[in-house]
Design an enzyme around this catalytic site. Sequence first.
Site, PDB file in Angstrom:
ATOM      1  N   TYR A 127      -6.827   9.637   4.211  1.00  0.00           N
ATOM      2  CA  TYR A 127      -5.455   9.677   3.689  1.00  0.00           C
ATOM      3  C   TYR A 127      -5.266  10.888   2.758  1.00  0.00           C
ATOM      4  CZ  TYR A 127      -1.144   7.735   1.584  1.00  0.00           C
ATOM      5  OH  TYR A 127       0.146   7.539   1.141  1.00  0.00           O
ATOM      6  N   SER A 160       2.549  12.259  -0.968  1.00  0.00           N
ATOM      7  CA  SER A 160       2.112  11.178  -1.856  1.00  0.00           C
ATOM      8  C   SER A 160       1.571  11.813  -3.124  1.00  0.00           C
ATOM      9  CB  SER A 160       1.002  10.392  -1.153  1.00  0.00           C
ATOM     10  OG  SER A 160       0.309   9.558  -2.055  1.00  0.00           O
TER      11      SER A 160
HETATM   12  N1  LIG Z   1       4.182   2.854  -0.250  1.00  0.00           N
HETATM   13  C1  LIG Z   1       3.631   3.720  -1.074  1.00  0.00           C
HETATM   14  O1  LIG Z   1       3.210   3.377  -2.179  1.00  0.00           O
HETATM   15  C2  LIG Z   1       3.554   5.166  -0.720  1.00  0.00           C
HETATM   16  C3  LIG Z   1       3.274   6.082  -1.749  1.00  0.00           C
HETATM   17  C4  LIG Z   1       3.190   7.427  -1.437  1.00  0.00           C
HETATM   18  C5  LIG Z   1       3.388   7.852  -0.145  1.00  0.00           C
HETATM   19  N2  LIG Z   1       3.655   6.938   0.831  1.00  0.00           N
HETATM   20  C6  LIG Z   1       3.830   7.437   2.183  1.00  0.00           C
HETATM   21  O2  LIG Z   1       5.088   7.054   2.664  1.00  0.00           O
HETATM   22  C7  LIG Z   1       5.032   6.936   4.085  1.00  0.00           C
HETATM   23  C8  LIG Z   1       5.618   5.599   4.497  1.00  0.00           C
HETATM   24  O3  LIG Z   1       4.859   4.574   3.922  1.00  0.00           O
HETATM   25  P1  LIG Z   1       5.423   3.101   3.672  1.00  0.00           P
HETATM   26  O4  LIG Z   1       4.829   2.664   2.394  1.00  0.00           O
HETATM   27  O5  LIG Z   1       6.885   3.056   3.864  1.00  0.00           O
HETATM   28  O6  LIG Z   1       4.625   2.328   4.822  1.00  0.00           O
HETATM   29  P2  LIG Z   1       5.042   1.136   5.803  1.00  0.00           P
HETATM   30  O7  LIG Z   1       3.752   0.564   6.279  1.00  0.00           O
HETATM   31  O8  LIG Z   1       6.043   0.247   5.168  1.00  0.00           O
HETATM   32  O9  LIG Z   1       5.748   1.926   6.983  1.00  0.00           O
HETATM   33  C9  LIG Z   1       5.022   2.833   7.784  1.00  0.00           C
HETATM   34  C10 LIG Z   1       5.637   2.847   9.174  1.00  0.00           C
HETATM   35  O10 LIG Z   1       4.892   3.783   9.956  1.00  0.00           O
HETATM   36  C11 LIG Z   1       4.713   3.220  11.230  1.00  0.00           C
HETATM   37  N3  LIG Z   1       3.517   3.743  11.876  1.00  0.00           N
HETATM   38  C12 LIG Z   1       2.225   3.524  11.547  1.00  0.00           C
HETATM   39  N4  LIG Z   1       1.413   4.081  12.442  1.00  0.00           N
HETATM   40  C13 LIG Z   1       2.206   4.674  13.375  1.00  0.00           C
HETATM   41  C14 LIG Z   1       1.962   5.392  14.578  1.00  0.00           C
HETATM   42  N5  LIG Z   1       0.714   5.597  15.024  1.00  0.00           N
HETATM   43  N6  LIG Z   1       3.019   5.875  15.267  1.00  0.00           N
HETATM   44  C15 LIG Z   1       4.281   5.641  14.855  1.00  0.00           C
HETATM   45  N7  LIG Z   1       4.580   4.948  13.739  1.00  0.00           N
HETATM   46  C16 LIG Z   1       3.549   4.467  13.002  1.00  0.00           C
HETATM   47  C17 LIG Z   1       4.532   1.722  10.984  1.00  0.00           C
HETATM   48  O11 LIG Z   1       4.779   0.955  12.147  1.00  0.00           O
HETATM   49  C18 LIG Z   1       5.538   1.475   9.865  1.00  0.00           C
HETATM   50  O12 LIG Z   1       6.800   1.079  10.374  1.00  0.00           O
HETATM   51  C19 LIG Z   1       3.555   7.105   4.476  1.00  0.00           C
HETATM   52  O13 LIG Z   1       3.322   8.425   4.927  1.00  0.00           O
HETATM   53  C20 LIG Z   1       2.833   6.864   3.171  1.00  0.00           C
HETATM   54  O14 LIG Z   1       1.623   7.558   3.133  1.00  0.00           O
HETATM   55  C21 LIG Z   1       3.747   5.600   0.569  1.00  0.00           C
END
Ligand SMILES: NC(=O)c1ccc[n+]([C@@H]2O[C@H](COP(=O)([O-])OP(=O)(O)OC[C@H]3O[C@@H](n4cnc5c(N)ncnc54)[C@H](O)[C@@H]3O)[C@@H](O)[C@H]2O)c1
Length: 267
Positions: free
Chosen positions: A162, A149
């Site tokens: 985080y 991130s």
């Molecule tokens: N969306 C953003 O703005 C953003 C920005 C930078 C980084 N990220 C990173 O990208 C990654 C994905 O994020 P996203 O935005 O797609 O989130 P999201 O919430 O859409 O998807 C996350 C997925 O992880 C799964 N998950 C959560 N806890 C879990 C567990 N204990 N075991 C197994 N699965 C689990 C959830 O069920 C979900 O399907 C994360 O690591 C997040 O930190 C997201």
Amino acid sequence: MIRLTAAGPAGRRTVGPMNALLDGKKALVTGAGSGIGAAVARRLAADGTAVYAVDLDAGRVEALAATNDLITPLGCDLSDLDAVEGLPRDVDVLVNNAGRQHVSRIEEFDPDTFSNILRLMLESPFRLIRRSLPHMYARGWGRVVNISSAHGLRASPYKSAYVSAKHGLEGLSKVTALEGAEHGVTSNCINPAYVRTPLVEAQIADQARTHGISEDEVVEKIMLTPVAVKRLIEPSETAELAALLWGPASASITGTSLSQDGGWTAR
Ligand SMILES: NC(=O)c1ccc[n+]([C@@H]2O[C@H](COP(=O)([O-])OP(=O)(O)OC[C@H]3O[C@@H](n4cnc5c(N)ncnc54)[C@H](O)[C@@H]3O)[C@@H](O)[C@H]2O)c1
């Protein structure tokens, strides 16, 4: 629920231009039930790779797998490290993506929540890398893609777990790169700013309520303040950047962090 067949009846597969480097290879994507993980799993399958799609929400990865026979759904709570040890080891492309957010001042931050986030976002990637490397080393090729991130490189208040987990993931990725290089294994981080996913949509709604402003104002006045490119990123854009890391230009890209942050870290 586990379906290990990489090829199934024609008609439900969405295979795009094949990537020869992925021929006969298998990928594992965590958090594949939603957002960036689902987009990355679809992108890998479009390249012709069999994908283990892992998520806490088994129903979501089953629904994803129903659209593509190359995808095998696996329900797993990745904060349960014993459960992580039951996941497949025959992985050539490992995408550590699953994550969650919790916003609280440090002095009020629940220690159990802090530990859970560290297990999910740092310890489970370590376990999965550790389990996959022998297979990758034996084949002389492997790709570890860590969805970090902008918060892997910069801090924000109230996101101690985080930011700590993502900074730790950056270090783990670099060590993996150094150890894996002689075996044809690369390891990198991808560092997006805000991506339009359920994780962010929930934060937008929460902040709109907290601040008493509209959701559009949350995006414009809070989320997009540090970025120069004033828009949310789409999950497919992050999946496309990830594809660079298993593509033909990837062999010498290792131990680095690819920002997709609209200029956030240029400041
Ligand atoms: N969306 C953003 O703005 C953003 C920005 C930078 C980084 N990220 C990173 O990208 C990654 C994905 O994020 P996203 O935005 O797609 O989130 P999201 O919430 O859409 O998807 C996350 C997925 O992880 C799964 N998950 C959560 N806890 C879990 C567990 N204990 N075991 C197994 N699965 C689990 C959830 O069920 C979900 O399907 C994360 O690591 C997040 O930190 C997201």
